[in-house]
Design a protein around this motif. Structure first.
Motif, PDB file in Angstrom:
ATOM      1  N   ALA A  62       0.703  -1.093  -0.128  1.00 53.69           N
ATOM      2  CA  ALA A  62      -0.144  -0.049   0.121  1.00 53.69           C
ATOM      3  C   ALA A  62       0.740   1.161  -0.055  1.00 53.69           C
ATOM      4  O   ALA A  62       1.942   1.346   0.636  1.00 53.69           O
ATOM      5  N   SER A  63       0.557   2.425  -0.763  1.00 51.09           N
ATOM      6  CA  SER A  63       1.013   3.563  -0.584  1.00 51.09           C
ATOM      7  C   SER A  63       0.489   4.489   0.291  1.00 51.09           C
ATOM      8  O   SER A  63       1.078   5.678   0.721  1.00 51.09           O
ATOM      9  N   GLU A  64      -0.780   4.307   0.939  1.00 53.64           N
ATOM     10  CA  GLU A  64      -1.159   4.920   1.823  1.00 53.64           C
ATOM     11  C   GLU A  64      -1.947   4.198   2.807  1.00 53.64           C
ATOM     12  O   GLU A  64      -2.738   3.094   2.629  1.00 53.64           O
ATOM     13  N   ILE A  65      -2.124   4.515   4.266  1.00 47.63           N
ATOM     14  CA  ILE A  65      -2.838   3.738   5.158  1.00 47.63           C
ATOM     15  C   ILE A  65      -3.901   4.603   5.616  1.00 47.63           C
ATOM     16  O   ILE A  65      -3.906   5.789   5.890  1.00 47.63           O
ATOM     17  N   TRP A  66      -5.232   3.974   5.844  1.00 46.76           N
ATOM     18  CA  TRP A  66      -6.332   4.553   6.410  1.00 46.76           C
ATOM     19  C   TRP A  66      -6.722   3.912   7.773  1.00 46.76           C
ATOM     20  O   TRP A  66      -7.036   2.628   7.775  1.00 46.76           O
ATOM     21  N   PHE A  67      -7.083   4.659   8.812  1.00 48.03           N
ATOM     22  CA  PHE A  67      -7.618   4.124  10.041  1.00 48.03           C
ATOM     23  C   PHE A  67      -8.904   4.907  10.286  1.00 48.03           C
ATOM     24  O   PHE A  67      -9.346   5.718   9.409  1.00 48.03           O
ATOM     25  N   GLU A  68      -9.588   4.465  11.505  1.00 48.32           N
ATOM     26  CA  GLU A  68     -11.150   5.346  11.580  1.00 48.32           C
ATOM     27  C   GLU A  68     -10.378   6.817  11.965  1.00 48.32           C
ATOM     28  O   GLU A  68     -11.109   7.876  11.609  1.00 48.32           O
ATOM     29  N   ILE A  69      -9.237   7.142  12.648  1.00 45.14           N
ATOM     30  CA  ILE A  69      -8.845   8.521  12.847  1.00 45.14           C
ATOM     31  C   ILE A  69      -7.480   8.232  12.642  1.00 45.14           C
ATOM     32  O   ILE A  69      -6.837   7.417  12.796  1.00 45.14           O
ATOM     33  N   SER A  70      -6.831   9.407  12.031  1.00 47.06           N
ATOM     34  CA  SER A  70      -5.360   9.372  11.948  1.00 47.06           C
ATOM     35  C   SER A  70      -4.337   9.439  13.029  1.00 47.06           C
ATOM     36  O   SER A  70      -3.259   9.107  12.804  1.00 47.06           O
ATOM     37  N   ASN A  71      -5.053   9.864  14.197  1.00 49.69           N
ATOM     38  CA  ASN A  71      -4.141   9.986  15.254  1.00 49.69           C
ATOM     39  C   ASN A  71      -4.637   8.982  16.636  1.00 49.69           C
ATOM     40  O   ASN A  71      -5.070   9.780  17.655  1.00 49.69           O
ATOM     41  N   PRO A  72      -4.496   7.976  16.429  1.00 47.32           N
ATOM     42  CA  PRO A  72      -5.303   6.696  17.412  1.00 47.32           C
ATOM     43  C   PRO A  72      -4.399   6.947  18.840  1.00 47.32           C
ATOM     44  O   PRO A  72      -5.026   6.685  19.910  1.00 47.32           O
ATOM     45  N   ASP A  73      -3.298   7.500  18.745  1.00 51.64           N
ATOM     46  CA  ASP A  73      -2.547   7.502  20.116  1.00 51.64           C
ATOM     47  C   ASP A  73      -2.419   8.824  20.612  1.00 51.64           C
ATOM     48  O   ASP A  73      -1.765   9.121  21.538  1.00 51.64           O
ATOM     49  N   ASP A  74      -3.301   9.875  20.059  1.00 51.03           N
ATOM     50  CA  ASP A  74      -3.206  11.315  20.712  1.00 51.03           C
ATOM     51  C   ASP A  74      -3.907  11.383  21.775  1.00 51.03           C
ATOM     52  O   ASP A  74      -5.232  12.021  21.924  1.00 51.03           O
ATOM     53  N   GLN A  75      -3.539  10.992  23.004  1.00 54.76           N
ATOM     54  CA  GLN A  75      -4.324  11.388  24.224  1.00 54.76           C
ATOM     55  C   GLN A  75      -4.293  12.833  24.412  1.00 54.76           C
ATOM     56  O   GLN A  75      -5.269  13.165  25.223  1.00 54.76           O
ATOM     57  N   ALA A  76      -3.592  13.544  24.252  1.00 48.68           N
ATOM     58  CA  ALA A  76      -3.461  15.188  24.383  1.00 48.68           C
ATOM     59  C   ALA A  76      -4.768  15.880  23.913  1.00 48.68           C
ATOM     60  O   ALA A  76      -5.600  16.623  24.311  1.00 48.68           O
ATOM     61  N   ALA A  77      -5.077  15.280  22.664  1.00 46.25           N
ATOM     62  CA  ALA A  77      -6.285  15.694  21.814  1.00 46.25           C
ATOM     63  C   ALA A  77      -7.600  15.490  22.478  1.00 46.25           C
ATOM     64  O   ALA A  77      -8.524  15.878  22.579  1.00 46.25           O
ATOM     65  N   LEU A  78      -7.353  14.095  23.016  1.00 47.41           N
ATOM     66  CA  LEU A  78      -8.755  13.481  23.752  1.00 47.41           C
ATOM     67  C   LEU A  78      -9.007  14.057  24.992  1.00 47.41           C
ATOM     68  O   LEU A  78     -10.260  14.202  25.269  1.00 47.41           O
ATOM     69  N   MET A  79      -8.151  14.699  25.903  1.00 49.07           N
ATOM     70  CA  MET A  79      -8.413  14.951  26.997  1.00 49.07           C
ATOM     71  C   MET A  79      -9.423  16.252  27.233  1.00 49.07           C
ATOM     72  O   MET A  79     -10.581  16.349  27.811  1.00 49.07           O
ATOM     73  N   PRO A  80      -9.339  17.489  26.439  1.00 48.27           N
ATOM     74  CA  PRO A  80     -10.117  18.504  26.347  1.00 48.27           C
ATOM     75  C   PRO A  80     -11.620  18.248  25.778  1.00 48.27           C
ATOM     76  O   PRO A  80     -12.565  18.723  26.130  1.00 48.27           O
ATOM     77  N   LEU A  81     -11.603  17.164  24.969  1.00 51.55           N
ATOM     78  CA  LEU A  81     -12.924  16.840  24.333  1.00 51.55           C
ATOM     79  C   LEU A  81     -13.663  15.973  25.564  1.00 51.55           C
ATOM     80  O   LEU A  81     -14.826  16.230  25.722  1.00 51.55           O
ATOM     81  N   ILE A  82     -13.004  15.091  26.305  1.00 47.13           N
ATOM     82  CA  ILE A  82     -13.643  14.507  27.583  1.00 47.13           C
ATOM     83  C   ILE A  82     -13.991  15.507  28.509  1.00 47.13           C
ATOM     84  O   ILE A  82     -15.160  15.367  28.916  1.00 47.13           O
ATOM     85  N   GLN A  83     -13.216  16.596  28.837  1.00 45.78           N
ATOM     86  CA  GLN A  83     -13.585  17.736  29.797  1.00 45.78           C
ATOM     87  C   GLN A  83     -14.970  18.319  29.202  1.00 45.78           C
ATOM     88  O   GLN A  83     -15.919  18.386  30.079  1.00 45.78           O
ATOM     89  N   GLN A  84     -14.942  18.445  28.061  1.00 41.33           N
ATOM     90  CA  GLN A  84     -16.135  19.190  27.281  1.00 41.33           C
ATOM     91  C   GLN A  84     -17.346  18.490  27.029  1.00 41.33           C
ATOM     92  O   GLN A  84     -18.403  19.100  27.416  1.00 41.33           O
ATOM     93  N   HIS A  85     -17.286  17.207  26.790  1.00 40.61           N
ATOM     94  CA  HIS A  85     -18.396  16.422  26.437  1.00 40.61           C
ATOM     95  C   HIS A  85     -18.736  15.275  27.313  1.00 40.61           C
ATOM     96  O   HIS A  85     -19.672  14.497  27.088  1.00 40.61           O
ATOM     97  N   GLY A  86     -17.661  15.126  28.175  1.00 40.84           N
ATOM     98  CA  GLY A  86     -18.091  13.879  29.037  1.00 40.84           C
ATOM     99  C   GLY A  86     -18.457  14.211  30.429  1.00 40.84           C
ATOM    100  O   GLY A  86     -18.805  12.981  31.120  1.00 40.84           O
ATOM    101  N   LEU A  87     -18.429  15.367  30.801  1.00 44.76           N
ATOM    102  CA  LEU A  87     -18.658  15.597  32.312  1.00 44.76           C
ATOM    103  C   LEU A  87     -20.077  16.385  32.395  1.00 44.76           C
ATOM    104  O   LEU A  87     -20.366  17.195  31.719  1.00 44.76           O
ATOM    105  N   SER A  88     -20.965  16.121  33.416  1.00 43.74           N
ATOM    106  CA  SER A  88     -21.929  16.983  33.847  1.00 43.74           C
ATOM    107  C   SER A  88     -22.159  16.719  35.362  1.00 43.74           C
ATOM    108  O   SER A  88     -23.183  16.217  35.944  1.00 43.74           O
ATOM    109  N   PRO A  89     -21.047  17.572  35.984  1.00 46.11           N
ATOM    110  CA  PRO A  89     -21.329  17.484  37.626  1.00 46.11           C
ATOM    111  C   PRO A  89     -22.573  17.649  38.074  1.00 46.11           C
ATOM    112  O   PRO A  89     -22.953  17.444  39.185  1.00 46.11           O
TER     113      PRO A  89
END
Length: 287
Positions: A62-89
């Motif tokens: 293959a000359s290119e690879i496709w995943f569900e998302i291009s950055n599956p290991d990006d924890q830094a991108a995940l945290m603000p999204l979880i803060q924003q969409h995952g909590l309802s104190p």
């Protein structure tokens, strides 16, 4: 000491052996395109073998690879999204669950080394996700052994471009956008299954690793469909439709691509392959 220095380096650990022919692999071809379709598992035991010669050859070609998302290991991108969409104190889980379910939540959290109190501010989708992943890690499953991270490292080493069908924002948005009652079904199902989660994943991985797509469809896809048709529609059917559209667009171009998405998307009546076949696109199993 000189002798010790002269000792040959220990050989690298051999890759884990595959079962039979290994996991299923499909190919879609037209005059100038070859697209390989491979079902991945996001967390695996390091001892599970899956990189069969046919998968290696397809990936290498293959000359290119496709995943569900291009950055599956990006924890830094995940945290603000979880803060924003995952909590309802302001609406703790205890206010949404029965006393029995709250007791189950607490027991599940404690079994994972947390407490029900720590889960209380989470929206139901995030609590469900947390409780579904944690027992697997405890049972020796490791996200670092997951197919995407292994393939991503290989793609980067070989200089192959990596693309994603979705963004991490979209993935979180799909779960966070589920209606409240659907999120609660997701959480209740997870609570019901958490003690057997590792056993269930063992069964699923064993089917996947040996290429048994029918069992995979039954264990993963049918159970979700039965438990919550709305969750099934949002998490599997709608996304499979979107990815089938993108694959058709890829086919209009040229070259060879290797596509790896969660194995549940490539099993069952509404799989990516089923959607493509319904549109007249030929999808062949690679023997």
């Amino acid at each position: 000491q000189a002798q010790a220095q002269a000792q040959p380096a220990a050989p690298a650990a051999a890759p884990a052996p595959i079962q039979g022919k290994g996991p299923a692999l499909w190919v879609i071809k037209d005059a100038d395109s070859t697209l390989y379709l491979f079902g991945s598992v996001h967390v695996l035991r390091p001892t599970t073998g899956w990189a069969s010669p046919r998968v290696q050859a397809a990936f290498d070609s293959a000359s290119e690879i496709w995943f569900e998302i291009s950055n599956p290991d990006d924890q830094a991108a995940l945290m603000p999204l979880i803060q924003q969409h995952g909590l309802s104190p302001d609406t703790p889980l205890s206010s949404r669950l029965t006393p029995e379910e709250n007791a189950e939540l607490d027991a599940a959290a404690q079994a994972l080394g947390a407490s029900g109190l720590q889960l209380q501010p989470m929206r139901p989708w995030l609590a469900a996700l947390t409780l579904s992943v944690a027992p697997l890690v405890k049972a020796g499953y490791d996200p670092k052994s997951g197919v995407e991270l292994v393939l991503k490292a290989r793609a980067e080493a070989a200089g192959k471009p990596i693309h994603g069908f979705e963004t991490i924002d979209k993935q979180i948005g799909i779960l966070a956008g589920l209606p409240d009652d659907v999120q609660l079904v997701f959480l209740r199902e997870t609570l019901k299954d958490y003690e057997n989660a590792a056993t269930k994943l063992d069964e699923m991985v064993s089917a996947w690793a040996s290429g048994d797509v029918d069992v995979l469809g039954r264990v993963m896809v049918e159970e979700m469909k039965d438990a919550s048709p709305a969750l099934y529609q949002s998490v599997l059917v709608d996304r499979n439709t979107d990815w089938a559209n993108q694959i058709q667009t890829l086919l209009q171009g040229s070259g060879t691509a290797f596509i790896a998405v969660g194995a549940g998307h490539l099993a069952g009546d509404d799989s990516v392959q089923a959607q493509l076949k319904a549109r007249g696109v030929q999808v062949e199993a690679v023997e």
